[in-house]
Design an enzyme around this catalytic site. Structure first.
Site, PDB file in Angstrom:
ATOM      1  NE  ARG A  11      -4.256  -1.461   0.146  1.00  0.00           N
ATOM      2  CZ  ARG A  11      -4.396  -2.433  -0.765  1.00  0.00           C
ATOM      3  NH1 ARG A  11      -3.482  -2.619  -1.692  1.00  0.00           N
ATOM      4  NH2 ARG A  11      -5.464  -3.214  -0.753  1.00  0.00           N
TER       5      ARG A  11
ATOM      6  CG  HIS B 227      -3.684  -0.125  -6.759  1.00  0.00           C
ATOM      7  ND1 HIS B 227      -3.996   0.423  -5.549  1.00  0.00           N
ATOM      8  CD2 HIS B 227      -3.695  -1.469  -6.566  1.00  0.00           C
ATOM      9  CE1 HIS B 227      -4.208  -0.543  -4.662  1.00  0.00           C
ATOM     10  NE2 HIS B 227      -4.015  -1.705  -5.262  1.00  0.00           N
TER      11      HIS B 227
HETATM   12  P1  NDP Z   1      -1.680 -11.787   4.309  1.00  0.00           P
HETATM   13  O1  NDP Z   1      -2.552 -11.304   5.402  1.00  0.00           O
HETATM   14  O2  NDP Z   1      -1.877 -13.169   3.777  1.00  0.00           O
HETATM   15  O3  NDP Z   1      -0.155 -11.662   4.755  1.00  0.00           O
HETATM   16  C1  NDP Z   1       0.323 -10.543   5.410  1.00  0.00           C
HETATM   17  C2  NDP Z   1       1.765 -10.808   5.814  1.00  0.00           C
HETATM   18  O4  NDP Z   1       2.307  -9.615   6.390  1.00  0.00           O
HETATM   19  C3  NDP Z   1       1.896 -11.918   6.849  1.00  0.00           C
HETATM   20  O5  NDP Z   1       3.030 -12.696   6.584  1.00  0.00           O
HETATM   21  C4  NDP Z   1       2.082 -11.129   8.141  1.00  0.00           C
HETATM   22  O6  NDP Z   1       2.814 -11.800   9.144  1.00  0.00           O
HETATM   23  C5  NDP Z   1       2.866  -9.938   7.651  1.00  0.00           C
HETATM   24  N1  NDP Z   1       2.748  -8.821   8.588  1.00  0.00           N
HETATM   25  C6  NDP Z   1       1.621  -8.204   9.018  1.00  0.00           C
HETATM   26  N2  NDP Z   1       1.914  -7.246   9.919  1.00  0.00           N
HETATM   27  C7  NDP Z   1       3.262  -7.264  10.059  1.00  0.00           C
HETATM   28  C8  NDP Z   1       4.167  -6.537  10.860  1.00  0.00           C
HETATM   29  N3  NDP Z   1       3.746  -5.581  11.693  1.00  0.00           N
HETATM   30  N4  NDP Z   1       5.484  -6.824  10.767  1.00  0.00           N
HETATM   31  C9  NDP Z   1       5.923  -7.804   9.945  1.00  0.00           C
HETATM   32  N5  NDP Z   1       5.113  -8.543   9.151  1.00  0.00           N
HETATM   33  C10 NDP Z   1       3.796  -8.270   9.218  1.00  0.00           C
HETATM   34  O7  NDP Z   1      -1.820 -10.721   3.124  1.00  0.00           O
HETATM   35  P2  NDP Z   1      -1.703 -10.954   1.557  1.00  0.00           P
HETATM   36  O8  NDP Z   1      -0.415 -11.618   1.263  1.00  0.00           O
HETATM   37  O9  NDP Z   1      -2.948 -11.537   1.037  1.00  0.00           O
HETATM   38  O10 NDP Z   1      -1.682  -9.433   1.040  1.00  0.00           O
HETATM   39  C11 NDP Z   1      -0.695  -8.542   1.484  1.00  0.00           C
HETATM   40  C12 NDP Z   1      -1.030  -7.140   1.034  1.00  0.00           C
HETATM   41  O11 NDP Z   1      -0.769  -6.978  -0.358  1.00  0.00           O
HETATM   42  C13 NDP Z   1      -2.493  -6.714   1.154  1.00  0.00           C
HETATM   43  O12 NDP Z   1      -2.833  -6.413   2.489  1.00  0.00           O
HETATM   44  C14 NDP Z   1      -2.520  -5.506   0.272  1.00  0.00           C
HETATM   45  O13 NDP Z   1      -2.123  -4.371   0.994  1.00  0.00           O
HETATM   46  C15 NDP Z   1      -1.474  -5.823  -0.797  1.00  0.00           C
HETATM   47  N6  NDP Z   1      -2.080  -6.098  -2.103  1.00  0.00           N
HETATM   48  C16 NDP Z   1      -1.801  -5.260  -3.136  1.00  0.00           C
HETATM   49  C17 NDP Z   1      -2.330  -5.480  -4.387  1.00  0.00           C
HETATM   50  C18 NDP Z   1      -2.004  -4.576  -5.512  1.00  0.00           C
HETATM   51  O14 NDP Z   1      -2.663  -4.615  -6.541  1.00  0.00           O
HETATM   52  N7  NDP Z   1      -0.991  -3.749  -5.392  1.00  0.00           N
HETATM   53  C19 NDP Z   1      -3.220  -6.624  -4.661  1.00  0.00           C
HETATM   54  C20 NDP Z   1      -3.451  -7.450  -3.497  1.00  0.00           C
HETATM   55  C21 NDP Z   1      -2.899  -7.181  -2.274  1.00  0.00           C
HETATM   56  P3  NDP Z   1       2.240 -13.146   9.813  1.00  0.00           P
HETATM   57  O15 NDP Z   1       2.309 -14.189   8.717  1.00  0.00           O
HETATM   58  O16 NDP Z   1       3.202 -13.430  10.893  1.00  0.00           O
HETATM   59  O17 NDP Z   1       0.846 -12.855  10.244  1.00  0.00           O
END
Ligand code: NDP
Length: 311
Positions: free
Chosen positions: A226, A274
């Site tokens: 994001r 995006h």
């Molecule tokens: P998930 O919820 O599956 O994974 C999120 C990951 O981020 C997890 O590994 C989580 O850790 C980690 N995480 C969360 N908070 C922290 C933190 N404070 N410190 C370190 N690691 C952290 O999300 P997705 O993979 O499905 O999607 C990720 C993001 O990609 C979406 O939220 C969105 O913002 C973005 N996105 C962008 C798109 C685009 O078109 N540009 C399209 C789709 C998504 P843990 O595994 O330990 O919980």
């Protein structure tokens, strides 16, 4: 309450064309009654809302709402709503979306890895000079976020031979990926390419800032998480200081990126609107319908959002 015994689903995806979603949902759920906002009919009949970027308070107007299903993986926009009803929220996990993101990230990592920006600059100057690129096994790529998208991208980078490091809240066991938790600075230091695939939460807002970026040396940044993960005012100074060599930005604090913004014309920055991974209705429509059917059968929705964690 459902209309005449039928499950009523309202499609309310703001800023997204409804037709492909309606077609995909209708095909997967001929037995549901599908309505498209603003033609919601009797609001008391709406069981589920399939949503994107709703205005504040929007979901509150459906008194019988059972759950909300988001067409995107990131739910930061949904959770910004200060008047959210206390119903379960499912985010998108879809093989088409994941594949799209894997392709985009691999394309950009290979672009930087094989020194394409340098060759493009040379061509503009009419320079014929061969540059030595290391092999992938000698290139360290860091992936921030090892969830459904980050883990898939890390796996594909590892399969292509890269030295992959992954950073997440909890340590993972992924083949070919060195997994880290803890301070971001230490994680970033050896990275030559950094891919951001974090969700936007209070803990991750602004994680890419002057202090963290200063750990890097001549690295390439690919932000597909994001816009607010990056402190945008810190990007050009990090490029000027040589911490970064270039950046691909698919997401911005304000979208569309405003006309005249310096990112548009900086040759080190690639602006993508995006579009790295648009959720494909053809695969995601059936995913949503299957999740609703699961819920109707009395099971918890898959991919439930943890409101406290923010993702
Ligand atoms: P998930 O919820 O599956 O994974 C999120 C990951 O981020 C997890 O590994 C989580 O850790 C980690 N995480 C969360 N908070 C922290 C933190 N404070 N410190 C370190 N690691 C952290 O999300 P997705 O993979 O499905 O999607 C990720 C993001 O990609 C979406 O939220 C969105 O913002 C973005 N996105 C962008 C798109 C685009 O078109 N540009 C399209 C789709 C998504 P843990 O595994 O330990 O919980």
């Amino acid at each position: 309450m459902s209309a005449g015994g039928k499950t009523v689903v309202l499609l309310a995806c703001f800023g997204v064309r409804a037709e492909p979603w309606l077609a995909a949902l209708s095909k997967a759920a001929p037995d549901f009654e599908l309505r498209v906002w603003p033609d919601a009919g009797d609001k008391d009949e709406i069981d589920y809302v399939v949503v994107w970027a709703q205005p504040n308070g929007f979901l509150r107007q459906f008194p019988s709402l059972r759950a909300v299903l988001c067409i995107g993986a990131g739910v930061d926009r949904i959770l910004e709503d200060t008047d959210l009803p206390k119903v379960p929220i499912a985010r998108m996990r879809d093989e088409g979306l994941t594949q799209g993101m894997v392709e985009f990230v691999l394309a950009r990592v290979l672009h930087y890895h094989r020194l394409m920006p340098a060759y493009e600059a040379q061509q503009r100057q009419g320079v014929w000079r061969q540059l030595a690129a290391p092999l992938a096994r000698d290139r360290a790529v860091g992936v921030l976020g090892l969830g459904q998208l980050g883990a898939a991208c890390a796996a594909s980078l590892a399969a292509n031979g890269f030295k992959v490091r992954g950073w997440s809240r909890t340590r993972k066991d992924l083949p070919g990926v060195q997994s880290f938790e803890g301070p971001l600075e230490a994680f970033l230091a050896p990275c030559e390419v950094v891919v951001c695939l974090l969700p936007l939460t209070p803990a991750t807002r602004g994680v890419l800032n002057a202090a963290t970026l200063s750990q890097l040396s001549g690295a390439s940044l690919i932000n597909v998480g994001r816009g607010a993960h990056l402190v945008e005012d810190d990007l050009i100074p990090a490029l000027d200081a040589g911490h970064l060599a270039n950046a691909t930005l698919d997401v911005f604090a304000t979208e569309p990126l405003v006309a005249g913004h310096p990112f548009w014309t900086d040759p080190r920055i690639t602006v993508i609107p995006h579009a790295s991974a648009l959720t494909p209705p053809g695969t995601a429509g059936p995913t949503i319908v299957a999740n609703i059917r699961r819920h109707l059968a009395g099971q918890d929705l898959l991919d439930l959002v943890d409101r406290a964690a923010g993702y």
